[in-house]
Structure formats: structure tokens, C-alpha cells
Design an enzyme around this catalytic site. Sequence first.
Site, PDB file in Angstrom:
ATOM      1  N   LYS A   1       0.829  -1.208   0.000  1.00  0.00           N
ATOM      2  CA  LYS A   1       0.000   0.000   0.000  1.00  0.00           C
ATOM      3  C   LYS A   1       0.873   1.272   0.000  1.00  0.00           C
ATOM      4  O   LYS A   1       0.631   2.188  -0.778  1.00  0.00           O
ATOM      5  CB  LYS A   1      -0.912   0.029   1.242  1.00  0.00           C
TER       6      LYS A   1
ATOM      7  N   ARG B   1      -9.257   0.905   9.199  1.00  0.00           N
ATOM      8  CA  ARG B   1      -8.905  -0.482   9.529  1.00  0.00           C
ATOM      9  C   ARG B   1     -10.005  -1.178  10.321  1.00  0.00           C
ATOM     10  O   ARG B   1      -9.860  -2.364  10.645  1.00  0.00           O
ATOM     11  CB  ARG B   1      -7.634  -0.481  10.381  1.00  0.00           C
TER      12      ARG B   1
ATOM     13  N   ARG C   1      12.276  -7.946   4.421  1.00  0.00           N
ATOM     14  CA  ARG C   1      12.574  -6.510   4.513  1.00  0.00           C
ATOM     15  C   ARG C   1      13.346  -6.228   5.812  1.00  0.00           C
ATOM     16  O   ARG C   1      14.318  -5.472   5.814  1.00  0.00           O
ATOM     17  CB  ARG C   1      11.233  -5.761   4.506  1.00  0.00           C
TER      18      ARG C   1
ATOM     19  N   ARG D   1      11.883  -1.925  11.792  1.00  0.00           N
ATOM     20  CA  ARG D   1      10.633  -1.599  12.492  1.00  0.00           C
ATOM     21  C   ARG D   1      10.403  -2.592  13.627  1.00  0.00           C
ATOM     22  O   ARG D   1      10.531  -3.801  13.427  1.00  0.00           O
ATOM     23  CB  ARG D   1       9.458  -1.668  11.506  1.00  0.00           C
TER      24      ARG D   1
ATOM     25  N   ARG E   1      -0.440  -8.834  13.696  1.00  0.00           N
ATOM     26  CA  ARG E   1      -0.897  -7.848  12.694  1.00  0.00           C
ATOM     27  C   ARG E   1      -1.811  -8.513  11.668  1.00  0.00           C
ATOM     28  O   ARG E   1      -2.823  -7.941  11.267  1.00  0.00           O
ATOM     29  CB  ARG E   1       0.298  -7.205  11.987  1.00  0.00           C
TER      30      ARG E   1
HETATM   31  P1  ADP Z   1       1.347  -2.312   8.204  1.00  0.00           P
HETATM   32  O1  ADP Z   1       0.252  -2.075   7.212  1.00  0.00           O
HETATM   33  O2  ADP Z   1       2.630  -2.747   7.588  1.00  0.00           O
HETATM   34  O3  ADP Z   1       0.956  -3.177   9.366  1.00  0.00           O
HETATM   35  P2  ADP Z   1       1.166   0.474   9.163  1.00  0.00           P
HETATM   36  O4  ADP Z   1       2.334   1.372   9.064  1.00  0.00           O
HETATM   37  O5  ADP Z   1      -0.015   0.800   8.324  1.00  0.00           O
HETATM   38  O6  ADP Z   1       1.763  -0.945   8.850  1.00  0.00           O
HETATM   39  O7  ADP Z   1       0.667   0.367  10.687  1.00  0.00           O
HETATM   40  C1  ADP Z   1       1.555   0.047  11.732  1.00  0.00           C
HETATM   41  C2  ADP Z   1       0.788  -0.033  13.055  1.00  0.00           C
HETATM   42  O8  ADP Z   1       0.192   1.235  13.348  1.00  0.00           O
HETATM   43  C3  ADP Z   1      -0.380  -1.008  13.088  1.00  0.00           C
HETATM   44  O9  ADP Z   1       0.024  -2.327  13.378  1.00  0.00           O
HETATM   45  C4  ADP Z   1      -1.231  -0.399  14.225  1.00  0.00           C
HETATM   46  O10 ADP Z   1      -0.687  -0.663  15.475  1.00  0.00           O
HETATM   47  C5  ADP Z   1      -1.078   1.086  13.970  1.00  0.00           C
HETATM   48  N1  ADP Z   1      -2.120   1.615  13.042  1.00  0.00           N
HETATM   49  C6  ADP Z   1      -1.916   2.162  11.809  1.00  0.00           C
HETATM   50  N2  ADP Z   1      -3.067   2.559  11.248  1.00  0.00           N
HETATM   51  C7  ADP Z   1      -4.055   2.238  12.134  1.00  0.00           C
HETATM   52  C8  ADP Z   1      -5.466   2.360  12.131  1.00  0.00           C
HETATM   53  N3  ADP Z   1      -6.122   2.892  11.082  1.00  0.00           N
HETATM   54  N4  ADP Z   1      -6.158   1.914  13.210  1.00  0.00           N
HETATM   55  C9  ADP Z   1      -5.517   1.382  14.262  1.00  0.00           C
HETATM   56  N5  ADP Z   1      -4.199   1.215  14.337  1.00  0.00           N
HETATM   57  C10 ADP Z   1      -3.445   1.643  13.294  1.00  0.00           C
END
Ligand code: ADP
Length: 191
Positions: free
Chosen positions: A13, A87, A126, A138, A149
Site C-alpha cells: 500500500k 482499519r 525486509r 521496524r 498484525r
Molecule cells: P502495516 O500495514 O505494515 O501493518 P502500518 O504502518 O499501516 O503498517 O501500521 C503500523 C501499526 O500502526 C499497526 O500495526 C497499528 O498498530 C497502527 N495503526 C496504523 N493505522 C491504524 C489504524 N487505522 N487503526 C488502528 N491502528 C493503526
Amino acid sequence: MNIILLGPPGAGKGTQAQLLVEERGMVQLSTGDMLRAARTSGTEMGNKVAAIMDAGELVTDEIVIGLIEEQLQVKDGNGFIFDGFPRTLAQADALGDLLTANGQGLNAVIEMKVNDDVLVERILGRAEDARKAGEKVRADDNEESLKIRLMEYYKKTSPLLGYYYHAGDLKAVNGLGTIDEVKVEIAAILG
Ligand code: ADP
């Protein structure tokens, strides 16, 4: 034009959002990036979310909806790309309300389809590459957090596929293609 990129962690994404920013002047709103910025700021909110993120769990709807609401007011460009948001169903409802209040709507929700084996391989790969290169890894790119996740995605985020399908906005692309192939598929949807 406002779009959502929807898909599990590692689907690509962020990569595609970046290309849309460069090529179309759209504005990327990544809640993951916003939360990572917040946690380095040392604020109370930042400290609260850090532990949740590292474990691979979702932070509260209230926090991320607040972040998006703020950004919708300050950012301007050729449309928004929502990356990693919404999400949950509550976040999806809130986004709909915020856009409506601004006299806007969603033009497409793009599902990036990838299978789990590839996701695990990509993310752990990665992390391994970064480690070898001496770069920062990360804290949630490890096997244990990744499992959480992915479960969070299936339990809380995947219902959005049905939600947006019935709203008539959902389109899917094959996230297993090369970066360029995926880009071409997205361009075909956006026109
Ligand atoms: P990825 O899609 O690789 O898991 P992101 O960078 O989108 O990584 O998100 C990393 C973390 O940030 C998530 O695992 C969560 O803890 C938090 N997070 C990000 N966006 C949201 C969201 N919309 N709602 C709740 N938690 C979020």
C-alpha cells in the site's frame, strides 16, 4: 479524487501510495506514518501508542480518527490516498462522515490481494535486509508481531471488503505483481 488502499500488512500500500503522490499530486494519509511520527514526539499519546504498535495490535479508533480529521483540515492536493486507514468498521463509518461533511466522497477502494506466505516472506525479508544493511528495523517487523498484525487484519479490517463492495466502491488488484504491474492495474481503475 479520494481513494483507499486496502490490504494486509506487506501488500504494498505504501509503495503504491508514494507513486500516486509523485505522479498525480495526490496527498497520502498514512495513519501508520502519523503514529510513528507521534511516538517519536514523546507526547503522552505517542507513548501510549508505541507499545500497542510494537505488539502488532490496533490503536484505538478515537486516536486514528482524530489524526485523520486533523489532516483532512490542513492538507490539500489532488485528492487523498488513505493508506492503512480505515482499519475497522467504526473507522470506515467515521471516514464516510468526515468526507460527507467536507462535501466529498470516495471514488474507489482498491483491494491489494496478496497471499499470506508472500506477506510473511516480504516483511521478514525486509527486516533482514535492513538488519544486514545496518538500518533501523521496524519494531513490529518480527514474526510474533506480524502474526498478530495479520490476525488483526482478518478479524477487524477484512470486513471492510464486504462493506465497500456493497457500497459499490470496491476494486481489486493483484498485489503479487511487480511494483510496475500493480501500478498499471491501479491506473486502469483510476483512469
Ligand atoms: P502495516 O500495514 O505494515 O501493518 P502500518 O504502518 O499501516 O503498517 O501500521 C503500523 C501499526 O500502526 C499497526 O500495526 C497499528 O498498530 C497502527 N495503526 C496504523 N493505522 C491504524 C489504524 N487505522 N487503526 C488502528 N491502528 C493503526
